[in-house]
Design an enzyme around this catalytic site. Sequence first.
Site, PDB file in Angstrom:
ATOM      1  N   ASP A  90       0.857  -1.182   0.000  1.00 31.77           N
ATOM      2  CA  ASP A  90       0.000   0.000   0.000  1.00 31.77           C
ATOM      3  C   ASP A  90       0.895   1.234   0.000  1.00 31.77           C
ATOM      4  O   ASP A  90       1.831   1.326   0.812  1.00 31.77           O
ATOM      5  CB  ASP A  90      -0.894   0.001   1.242  1.00 31.77           C
ATOM      6  CG  ASP A  90      -1.693   1.289   1.379  1.00 31.77           C
ATOM      7  OD1 ASP A  90      -2.610   1.503   0.572  1.00 31.77           O
ATOM      8  OD2 ASP A  90      -1.392   2.079   2.309  1.00 31.77           O
ATOM      9  N   TYR A 129     -11.521  11.452   6.656  1.00 34.99           N
ATOM     10  CA  TYR A 129     -11.466  11.923   8.039  1.00 34.99           C
ATOM     11  C   TYR A 129     -10.430  13.036   8.084  1.00 34.99           C
ATOM     12  O   TYR A 129      -9.776  13.336   7.073  1.00 34.99           O
ATOM     13  CB  TYR A 129     -11.111  10.781   9.000  1.00 34.99           C
ATOM     14  CG  TYR A 129     -10.039   9.826   8.521  1.00 34.99           C
ATOM     15  CD1 TYR A 129      -8.693  10.210   8.504  1.00 34.99           C
ATOM     16  CD2 TYR A 129     -10.359   8.546   8.066  1.00 34.99           C
ATOM     17  CE1 TYR A 129      -7.707   9.341   8.060  1.00 34.99           C
ATOM     18  CE2 TYR A 129      -9.375   7.674   7.619  1.00 34.99           C
ATOM     19  CZ  TYR A 129      -8.054   8.074   7.621  1.00 34.99           C
ATOM     20  OH  TYR A 129      -7.077   7.218   7.172  1.00 34.99           O
ATOM     21  N   ASP A 152       1.034   5.188   0.643  1.00 35.90           N
ATOM     22  CA  ASP A 152       0.321   6.275   1.318  1.00 35.90           C
ATOM     23  C   ASP A 152       1.086   7.570   1.084  1.00 35.90           C
ATOM     24  O   ASP A 152       1.859   8.017   1.924  1.00 35.90           O
ATOM     25  CB  ASP A 152       0.198   5.952   2.809  1.00 35.90           C
ATOM     26  CG  ASP A 152      -0.664   6.955   3.564  1.00 35.90           C
ATOM     27  OD1 ASP A 152      -0.915   8.049   3.038  1.00 35.90           O
ATOM     28  OD2 ASP A 152      -1.078   6.641   4.686  1.00 35.90           O
TER      29      ASP A 152
END
Length: 597
Positions: free
Chosen positions: A367, A439, A369
């Site tokens: 992943d 968020y 990020d």
Amino acid sequence: MISALLLPLAAMVGLASPAQAAGTTATFVKTSDWGSGFGGSWTIKNTGTAAITSWTLEWDFPAGTAVGSSWDATVTRTGDHYTAKNVGWNGTVGPGASVTFGFNGTGPGNPTGCKINGGSCDGGPTNPGDNPPGAPGTPVASNVTDNGVKLTWTAATDDHGIKNYDVLRGGTKIATVTTPTHTDSGLAAGTDYTYTVIARDTVDQTGPASAAVTVHTTGGGGGPGGGSTVKLGYFTNWGIYGRNYNVKNIVTSGSAAKITHINYAFGNVQGGKCTIGDSYADYDKAFTADQSVSGVADTWDQPLRGNFNQLRQLKAKYPNIKILWSFGGWTWSGGFGQAAANPAAFAESCYNLVEDPRWADVFDGIDLDWEYPNACGLTCDTSGAASIKTLLSATRAKFGTNNLVTAAITADASSAGKIDAADYGGASASVDWYNVMTYDFFGAWDAKGPTAPHSPLTSYTGIPKEGFNSSDAIAKLKTKGVPASKLLLGIGFYGRGWTGVTQDAPGGPATGPAQGTYEQGIEDYKVLKSSCPSTGTIAGTAYAKCGSNWWSYDTPATVNSKMSWAKAQNLRGAFFWEFSGDTTNGELASAIHSGLG
């Protein structure tokens, strides 16, 4: 392998009350139903010859049924009577055009007594008017290929006849046909697509949607993630220190049985390459028997210790869980710009690290990020809009189709914001899914406020910045060409708060960040649940005022509502940051699990 999975949406219903003066109609559809609640959608259509410049819709719900959050309309309530008025941008509706607004509701009832601009909702001149058509049969998929599918369905019925059918893919109309069949093409291989059909009668009234069919196109590799619902949590390597949260806690909380994937955070990005983040936590720390997933203490001479060995033990107990190694994050994204200058070298370094023989069996993919390509986070990047596409393309080419490749991405949907700064649409062809960080939209970095929920599902009157909400982020990514099946909704297992606040409702001034256990302005849900219980909800998120402190955070109830919304949007699933913020019995992880089904 060709497969088609039938997923009916329970109790979808279209209602129209007796006649109003001809010119405007309103039709209600339940877009989803989860027993205790539902998603609802009203469509207002101008069937006249002149534009209308505003609209007001009224209806009644039976006792026990109510509207919760709504979007694209201002909804008010008097007893069981509801009134919805257009917002500024959707009041004008031209001849033949329509607008739609939606809401989340509770209870089992359906609306009655519908009026649009003072008249009844079917547009007919007499009572009972022309009834809307019934629902078509559930579409049946055949001739499924890598990039196409043929759909057929049983014809709908109507008292005056059917004119045509709208075919919807993922809730968006893709075709209007006059016979009960349609062949969809140009699809991506190895991808899930969900279809429904709506009938239209001879006066252009639409009825309820059919039940849905989800089709998985052939080919595409798909990797170990398959096409199933994703329930993913981040585990932080530093959590084993001050937080004393170990991999074993994922088991003892009950969360291990309720998730499908874990992102292990973080590996570093240095010199344009993937590097170890914390070698002691990652593969060196010796865990005692009471800290260990297996219940057996590490020894000084075993080949692998640390979190990696604990994750290996977790997978032995829960072989369905897939684990990805996440690189970057807020602190360590500064190296991605250099990586984008030589994507192949970056991908090679990441592959060699993730597939190191010491721990290759632990990880099922990678992943990335990157906060944020061609924009500013802790550092600023100027590598260009295409850099995320080239970097992920090289990563996919190196890792192949048997490994997962994902990315955590911005949720800034403001005009010319971070979503617009990078080619997330083009890059989506290389990922299994995006973790959309829905968020941290608002927080006490704006020390004087105004107070606002850090994870609003929708916009609301008085929101400090337009485009800073989950709904707008997901909608914008879809318009950029990202399939819904490659989007995960993000949930924070923490709250953000201010102090010096006198106003209970959002929008009040503050004097600075509230005190948190580990840093100012942020606190775990497990603490806030008891120390500052929720006093209200706004835009699908809870907030609380206790003393002079004001916090916003998600609760099991708001998480469940967000999961219902994610399902209605046909998203791949949800993810959360991060495990240690949850209660010892995993309340929020359980809410994600039960909410997604």
